[in-house]
Design a protein around this motif. Structure first.
Motif, PDB file in Angstrom:
ATOM      1  N   LEU A  31       1.454  -1.899  -1.316  1.00 46.98           N
ATOM      2  CA  LEU A  31      -0.050  -2.190  -2.077  1.00 46.98           C
ATOM      3  C   LEU A  31      -0.230  -1.360  -3.421  1.00 46.98           C
ATOM      4  O   LEU A  31      -0.086  -0.090  -3.311  1.00 46.98           O
ATOM      5  N   ASP A  32      -0.552  -2.165  -4.277  1.00 42.52           N
ATOM      6  CA  ASP A  32      -0.714  -1.623  -5.786  1.00 42.52           C
ATOM      7  C   ASP A  32      -2.095  -2.246  -6.185  1.00 42.52           C
ATOM      8  O   ASP A  32      -2.216  -3.272  -6.078  1.00 42.52           O
ATOM      9  N   GLU A  33      -2.761  -1.231  -6.524  1.00 39.99           N
ATOM     10  CA  GLU A  33      -4.255  -1.672  -7.003  1.00 39.99           C
ATOM     11  C   GLU A  33      -4.284  -1.136  -8.739  1.00 39.99           C
ATOM     12  O   GLU A  33      -4.042   0.051  -8.879  1.00 39.99           O
ATOM     13  N   GLN A  34      -4.907  -1.887  -9.555  1.00 43.84           N
ATOM     14  CA  GLN A  34      -4.898  -1.747 -10.906  1.00 43.84           C
ATOM     15  C   GLN A  34      -6.363  -2.106 -11.378  1.00 43.84           C
ATOM     16  O   GLN A  34      -6.807  -3.297 -10.739  1.00 43.84           O
ATOM     17  N   GLU A  35      -7.025  -1.155 -11.629  1.00 47.77           N
ATOM     18  CA  GLU A  35      -8.372  -1.164 -12.136  1.00 47.77           C
ATOM     19  C   GLU A  35      -8.481  -1.561 -13.719  1.00 47.77           C
ATOM     20  O   GLU A  35      -8.092  -0.543 -14.437  1.00 47.77           O
ATOM     21  N   ALA A  36      -9.011  -2.463 -14.180  1.00 48.03           N
ATOM     22  CA  ALA A  36      -9.258  -2.840 -15.325  1.00 48.03           C
ATOM     23  C   ALA A  36     -10.369  -1.948 -16.094  1.00 48.03           C
ATOM     24  O   ALA A  36     -11.260  -1.258 -15.512  1.00 48.03           O
TER      25      ALA A  36
ATOM     26  N   GLN B  14       7.051  -5.534  -1.786  1.00 48.75           N
ATOM     27  CA  GLN B  14       7.626  -4.826  -0.922  1.00 48.75           C
ATOM     28  C   GLN B  14       8.139  -3.275  -1.913  1.00 48.75           C
ATOM     29  O   GLN B  14       8.166  -3.274  -2.979  1.00 48.75           O
ATOM     30  N   TRP B  15       8.343  -2.207  -0.827  1.00 46.33           N
ATOM     31  CA  TRP B  15       8.853  -1.313  -1.565  1.00 46.33           C
ATOM     32  C   TRP B  15      10.340  -1.261  -1.958  1.00 46.33           C
ATOM     33  O   TRP B  15      11.149  -1.687  -1.332  1.00 46.33           O
ATOM     34  N   HIS B  16      10.753  -0.488  -2.918  1.00 50.70           N
ATOM     35  CA  HIS B  16      11.971  -0.334  -3.434  1.00 50.70           C
ATOM     36  C   HIS B  16      12.295   1.241  -3.661  1.00 50.70           C
ATOM     37  O   HIS B  16      11.248   1.815  -3.845  1.00 50.70           O
ATOM     38  N   ARG B  17      13.549   1.327  -3.623  1.00 49.08           N
ATOM     39  CA  ARG B  17      13.871   2.799  -3.992  1.00 49.08           C
ATOM     40  C   ARG B  17      13.091   3.581  -5.004  1.00 49.08           C
ATOM     41  O   ARG B  17      12.701   4.531  -5.277  1.00 49.08           O
ATOM     42  N   ARG B  18      13.095   2.601  -6.208  1.00 44.98           N
ATOM     43  CA  ARG B  18      12.571   3.027  -7.557  1.00 44.98           C
ATOM     44  C   ARG B  18      11.142   3.405  -7.430  1.00 44.98           C
ATOM     45  O   ARG B  18      10.708   4.279  -8.237  1.00 44.98           O
ATOM     46  N   HIS B  19      10.245   2.737  -6.606  1.00 45.11           N
ATOM     47  CA  HIS B  19       8.972   3.115  -6.470  1.00 45.11           C
ATOM     48  C   HIS B  19       8.591   4.562  -5.881  1.00 45.11           C
ATOM     49  O   HIS B  19       7.689   5.111  -6.174  1.00 45.11           O
ATOM     50  N   TRP B  20       9.807   5.194  -5.139  1.00 40.72           N
ATOM     51  CA  TRP B  20       9.665   6.509  -5.089  1.00 40.72           C
ATOM     52  C   TRP B  20      10.037   7.721  -5.784  1.00 40.72           C
ATOM     53  O   TRP B  20      10.206   8.902  -5.693  1.00 40.72           O
ATOM     54  N   GLY B  21      10.610   7.209  -7.004  1.00 40.49           N
ATOM     55  CA  GLY B  21      11.246   8.004  -7.992  1.00 40.49           C
ATOM     56  C   GLY B  21      12.607   8.677  -7.598  1.00 40.49           C
ATOM     57  O   GLY B  21      13.135   7.851  -6.770  1.00 40.49           O
ATOM     58  N   GLU B  22      12.925   9.672  -8.177  1.00 38.24           N
ATOM     59  CA  GLU B  22      14.300  10.177  -7.810  1.00 38.24           C
ATOM     60  C   GLU B  22      14.345  10.349  -6.370  1.00 38.24           C
ATOM     61  O   GLU B  22      15.330  10.308  -5.788  1.00 38.24           O
ATOM     62  N   GLY B  23      13.432  10.786  -5.454  1.00 38.56           N
ATOM     63  CA  GLY B  23      13.228  10.863  -3.967  1.00 38.56           C
ATOM     64  C   GLY B  23      13.675   9.755  -3.165  1.00 38.56           C
ATOM     65  O   GLY B  23      14.158   9.650  -2.147  1.00 38.56           O
ATOM     66  N   GLY B  24      13.689   8.497  -3.975  1.00 38.53           N
ATOM     67  CA  GLY B  24      13.821   7.277  -3.211  1.00 38.53           C
ATOM     68  C   GLY B  24      15.187   7.255  -2.551  1.00 38.53           C
ATOM     69  O   GLY B  24      15.492   6.489  -1.819  1.00 38.53           O
TER      70      GLY B  24
ATOM     71  N   SER C  65      18.065  -0.788  -7.429  1.00 37.10           N
ATOM     72  CA  SER C  65      18.379   0.183  -6.158  1.00 37.10           C
ATOM     73  C   SER C  65      19.510   1.028  -6.092  1.00 37.10           C
ATOM     74  O   SER C  65      20.630   0.730  -6.768  1.00 37.10           O
ATOM     75  N   LYS C  66      19.710   2.197  -5.674  1.00 31.73           N
ATOM     76  CA  LYS C  66      20.988   2.964  -5.503  1.00 31.73           C
ATOM     77  C   LYS C  66      21.082   3.488  -4.135  1.00 31.73           C
ATOM     78  O   LYS C  66      20.362   3.717  -3.311  1.00 31.73           O
TER      79      LYS C  66
END
Length: 180
Positions: A81-86, A97-107, A177-178
């Motif tokens: 879930l991603d929320e952006q407020e204008a 969906q989640w990808h490794r990149r969304h978690w930063g280096e910890g992904g 992804s890695k």
């Protein structure tokens, strides 16, 4: 954790001895304790009760929804879930969906079976149906019903369903992804 049995939870002894929560840390965030680098609730391959989340397994054994027994960050996977407020206060909510990149280096440290393995894309019904409860919890009943009606309409006129990108690329994750 107190309701899990030895048949459901591989690391029950460690969890009871040391507790299941670590923290909160300097960032104010508490997390589940790790055993050998993974969540204390993660049953490993070879465990007689089966691999996977012990909390998930216990919920299914009791005829309950896994999302009612798991932390929010866990039951939402693989949904993101991603929320952006204008500037004008308008809120836009996007579910992906989640990808490794969304978690930063910890992904790179996580096991991403639910979003990268082709076996994860063999459901008999569309994700918006199989994860209905999770989607309703994330966006509400009304928004879910609008989404489901829209997708039902599209699926009735579409002659060929497109496979998920992981399946289309012969099981290789997206280029960002890695694998560890």
């Amino acid at each position: 954790a107190a309701n899990l049995t030895d048949d459901q939870w591989q690391f029950r002894k460690q969890g009871r001895a040391r507790g299941v929560i670590k923290g909160p840390g300097a960032d104010g965030v508490a997390a589940t304790r790790l055993v050998d680098g993974a969540c204390v609730f993660l049953n490993r391959p070879g465990f007689p009760g089966g691999p996977g989340c012990a909390l998930h397994r216990a919920a299914l054994d009791r005829g309950e929804r896994p999302m009612d027994t798991k932390p929010e960050v866990c039951w939402q996977l693989p949904l993101r879930l991603d929320e952006q407020e204008a500037d004008d206060g308008h809120l836009t909510t996007t579910i992906t969906q989640w990808h490794r990149r969304h978690w930063g280096e910890g992904g790179s440290d996580f096991h991403w079976w639910c979003t990268e393995a082709t076996e994860a894309f063999t459901g008999a019904e569309p994700v918006y149906r199989s994860l209905r409860d999770e989607l309703v919890a994330m966006v509400g009943e009304r928004v879910y019903e609008l989404l489901a009606a829209y997708l039902d309409e599209r699926s009735s006129v579409r002659s060929v369903a497109l496979p998920h990108p992981v399946v289309r690329t012969n099981g290789r994750p997206d280029a960002t992804s890695k694998r560890p």
